[in-house]
Design an enzyme around this catalytic site. Structure first.
Site, short mmCIF file in Angstrom:
data_model
loop_
_atom_site.label_atom_id
_atom_site.label_comp_id
_atom_site.label_asym_id
_atom_site.label_seq_id
_atom_site.Cartn_x
_atom_site.Cartn_y
_atom_site.Cartn_z
N HIS A 209 7.15 50.96 53.28
CA HIS A 209 8.10 52.07 53.28
C HIS A 209 9.20 51.91 54.31
O HIS A 209 10.10 52.72 54.38
CB HIS A 209 7.38 53.39 53.57
CG HIS A 209 6.90 53.50 54.98
ND1 HIS A 209 5.75 52.91 55.42
CD2 HIS A 209 7.45 54.10 56.06
CE1 HIS A 209 5.60 53.15 56.71
NE2 HIS A 209 6.61 53.87 57.13
C1 UD1 Z 1 9.33 58.51 58.20
C2 UD1 Z 1 9.54 58.01 59.64
C3 UD1 Z 1 8.85 56.67 59.81
C4 UD1 Z 1 7.39 56.76 59.43
C5 UD1 Z 1 7.25 57.35 58.03
C6 UD1 Z 1 5.80 57.59 57.72
C7 UD1 Z 1 11.62 58.58 60.79
C8 UD1 Z 1 12.95 58.09 61.18
N1 UD1 Z 1 10.96 57.80 59.91
O1 UD1 Z 1 9.96 57.60 57.32
O2 UD1 Z 1 8.95 56.24 61.15
O3 UD1 Z 1 6.84 55.47 59.46
O4 UD1 Z 1 7.93 58.60 57.96
O5 UD1 Z 1 5.55 57.67 56.36
O6 UD1 Z 1 11.20 59.62 61.24
N2 UD1 Z 1 10.40 61.86 50.54
C9 UD1 Z 1 9.81 62.57 49.53
N3 UD1 Z 1 8.81 63.44 49.85
C10 UD1 Z 1 8.37 63.64 51.12
C11 UD1 Z 1 8.98 62.91 52.15
C12 UD1 Z 1 9.98 62.02 51.84
O7 UD1 Z 1 10.18 62.43 48.37
O8 UD1 Z 1 7.44 64.45 51.32
C13 UD1 Z 1 11.46 60.87 50.20
C14 UD1 Z 1 12.87 61.42 50.28
O9 UD1 Z 1 13.60 60.86 49.27
C15 UD1 Z 1 13.37 60.91 51.61
C16 UD1 Z 1 12.64 59.58 51.75
O10 UD1 Z 1 11.38 59.78 51.13
O11 UD1 Z 1 14.75 60.77 51.66
C17 UD1 Z 1 12.45 59.14 53.19
O12 UD1 Z 1 11.78 60.16 53.93
P1 UD1 Z 1 12.00 60.31 55.52
O13 UD1 Z 1 11.09 61.35 56.01
O14 UD1 Z 1 13.44 60.45 55.84
O15 UD1 Z 1 11.60 58.92 56.10
P2 UD1 Z 1 10.30 58.03 55.86
O16 UD1 Z 1 10.76 56.78 55.17
O17 UD1 Z 1 9.24 58.82 55.22
N1 UDP Z 2 -2.22 56.47 54.35
C1 UDP Z 2 -2.88 57.36 53.52
N2 UDP Z 2 -2.66 57.28 52.18
C2 UDP Z 2 -1.83 56.35 51.63
C3 UDP Z 2 -1.17 55.44 52.49
C4 UDP Z 2 -1.39 55.53 53.87
O1 UDP Z 2 -3.65 58.19 53.98
O2 UDP Z 2 -1.68 56.32 50.41
C5 UDP Z 2 -2.41 56.60 55.82
C6 UDP Z 2 -2.94 55.38 56.52
O3 UDP Z 2 -4.35 55.44 56.57
C7 UDP Z 2 -2.33 55.45 57.91
C8 UDP Z 2 -1.07 56.26 57.71
O4 UDP Z 2 -1.13 56.80 56.41
O5 UDP Z 2 -3.16 56.16 58.81
C9 UDP Z 2 0.14 55.40 57.86
O6 UDP Z 2 1.27 56.12 57.51
P1 UDP Z 2 2.64 55.43 57.16
O7 UDP Z 2 2.38 54.04 56.72
O8 UDP Z 2 3.33 56.34 56.22
O9 UDP Z 2 3.44 55.49 58.53
P2 UDP Z 2 3.52 54.55 59.82
O10 UDP Z 2 2.15 54.40 60.35
O11 UDP Z 2 4.12 53.25 59.41
O12 UDP Z 2 4.43 55.29 60.72
#
Ligand code: UD1
Ligand code: UDP
Length: 441
Positions: A209
């Site tokens: 992601h």
């Molecule tokens: C965010 C964090 C990242 C973390 C990740 C965990 C920041 C800058 N980034 O990235 O560090 O690793 O979360 O998963 O804070 N969206 C949905 N539904 C949701 C949430 C997001 O559809 O519930 C989609 C939207 O299109 C959105 C995109 O995902 O624009 C990105 O979401 P965003 O929360 O901005 O960043 P993440 O990539 O999730």
């Molecule tokens: N995770 C989950 N379901 C999924 C994918 C990930 O519960 O389908 C959990 C995973 O066990 C880990 C966390 O989400 O603890 C990691 O989140 P993510 O990769 O979104 O964010 P990051 O750790 O890179 O910030």
């Protein structure tokens, strides 16, 4: 004492859960502020359910958007709540925009900040996460640090070791506790239907992601090309909503989804995901949390990144960085899948993130600092004393605590001749080079 936790995304909920639980167990007053950055049921609500923690007291509902807009809206919402609730400390976790917003707001309100998972560095300033975690560290007064290596990152930037607590990572607490629950429960009916997991062998769990991967068409294409060649594996891909959107926009979603050995599914709940991970032969990921969980669960990991703020997993031998390089992904995956001895060596890597006591150590330190009045953020009352920075080779048997008391000094760094050491109170300094600040009376 009142503790406020600011969180907003899936990994923050998972990693703060053990601390929220520990605070509840001790009957300490607490509030939980959800920024609403993650809002899909699969990215938020399901984790409060699976981890059995209290649900947020506030949700700011910022939703998705640009960094500036998202962070700005969070700051406005968090400020209103903190002004009203007046907590003694605000806890933020990791490196998301909630961490940046929570830390900036609390520091301006002179509320102590505890940064959980402090001190990580990728040294890649193009990552939004690197900016967030550095800003949070600058404003925090307590650092809950997973490993000594991360503590040394902070020491190198001039932070005081007095505010550092090496606690391990709360992800280990969450993993240990919930894997047992997950194993007893088994997969959710719905997940089983999607996967038919009981009959599946050769599982490769894939997550990605990171903006630098999934927003870059060439990188995603390279990764997909590598996946095509790993067709003896059952590749399970619980897809992050960001990734689903960008794959669709690039016109790559159907190509990947049509591969027989690739199963794209919705994000899994924590219990199902832990079960899946623990049954995997290999993890392919760009997730921070998953690099830590892989080494905790003894599953070899290949990380789809060119750098990591979790280098301990690589030096321990449980994780290999492969970037988005097709050949590196295939070569390393084949080695793990085909060479049992090599795979076993990776599984045997010692987990650097502690024994699952991180939440307890964190709340112990907060309680102690509260009792000692160290959570009060005040301007210094004394007329500023001058101080000198010195460095010297120590030739007597004396530990850190004794040295600091004897010389009214604050040790900054300790070198043992080859590497830096964290100045633990009981570290014997004989033969070491020490740099310290000397306060003149
Ligand atoms: C965010 C964090 C990242 C973390 C990740 C965990 C920041 C800058 N980034 O990235 O560090 O690793 O979360 O998963 O804070 N969206 C949905 N539904 C949701 C949430 C997001 O559809 O519930 C989609 C939207 O299109 C959105 C995109 O995902 O624009 C990105 O979401 P965003 O929360 O901005 O960043 P993440 O990539 O999730
Ligand atoms: N995770 C989950 N379901 C999924 C994918 C990930 O519960 O389908 C959990 C995973 O066990 C880990 C966390 O989400 O603890 C990691 O989140 P993510 O990769 O979104 O964010 P990051 O750790 O890179 O910030």
């Amino acid at each position: 004492m009142k503790i406020a936790t600011v969180l907003g995304t899936r990994p923050e909920i998972i990693k703060m859960a053990p601390i929220i639980d520990e605070i509840s167990k001790r009957n300490i007053d607490q509030i939980i502020l959800h920024t609403g950055q993650h809002y899909d049921k699969e990215m938020s609500d399901n984790f409060f359910r699976d981890l059995e923690i209290r649900t947020p007291d506030y949700n700011i509902h910022v939703g998705s958007g640009t960094h500036g807009k998202q962070t700005g809206l969070m700051m406005k919402g968090i400020e209103e709540i903190l002004l009203d609730e007046k907590p003694d400390i605000v806890l933020v976790q990791g490196d998301t925009n909630a961490v940046l917003a929570g830390a900036l707001v609390a520091s301006k309100l002179h509320i102590a900040i505890g940064h959980v998972e402090a001190g990580l560095r990728s040294y890649d300033m193009t990552m939004p996460e690197e900016i967030n975690r550095r800003a949070a560290d600058v404003t925090s007064s307590m650092y809950f640090i997973p490993t000594e290596e991360s503590a040394i990152n902070l020491l190198s930037e001039g932070f005081s070791h007095k505010n550092m607590f090496i606690t391990g990572n709360t992800v280990v607490d969450a993993c240990f506790r919930h894997l047992e629950i997950a194993e007893k429960r088994g997969f959710e009916e719905e997940s089983l239907k999607k996967l038919n997991i009981d009959n599946m062998e050769n599982i490769l769990t894939l997550t990605m992601h990171r903006a630098e991967n999934v927003d870059d068409k060439q990188r995603v294409t390279n990764i997909i090309e590598a996946l095509k060649e790993l067709d003896d594996m059952n590749i399970i891909f619980p897809i992050h909503p960001r990734t689903k959107n960008t794959l669709q926009n690039f016109g790559l979603f159907d190509e990947l989804n049509n591969l027989k050995h690739v199963h794209i599914i919705k994000p899994l709940g924590y219990l199902d995901f832990l079960l899946l991970t623990s049954k995997s032969a290999l993890i392919l990921t760009d997730s921070g949390g998953l690099q830590e969980e892989a080494i905790t669960l003894d599953v070899p990991a290949l990380t789809l990144r060119y750098n990591t703020e979790r280098p301990e997993t690589v030096t321990a031998g449980g994780n290999i960085l492969v970037g988005s390089d097709k050949e590196a992904i295939i070569k390393n995956a084949r080695k793990i899948l085909d060479d049992g001895e090599f795979a076993q060596k990776m599984k045997n890597a010692v987990n650097p993130y502690g024994q699952g006591e991180s939440a307890k150590l964190t709340v112990d330190a907060i309680e102690e600092n509260f009792q000692r009045g160290l959570l009060d953020i005040k301007a210094p009352e004394d007329i500023m004393t001058s101080f000198k920075r010195e460095m010297k080779l120590i030739d007597e048997d004396i530990n850190v605590k004794e040295f600091e008391e004897k010389h009214q000094a604050l040790i900054h760094m300790v070198f043992d001749g080859t590497s830096m050491k964290f100045p633990k109170d009981d570290l014997n300094l004989k033969g070491m080079i020490v740099s310290f600040d000397l306060f003149e009376k």
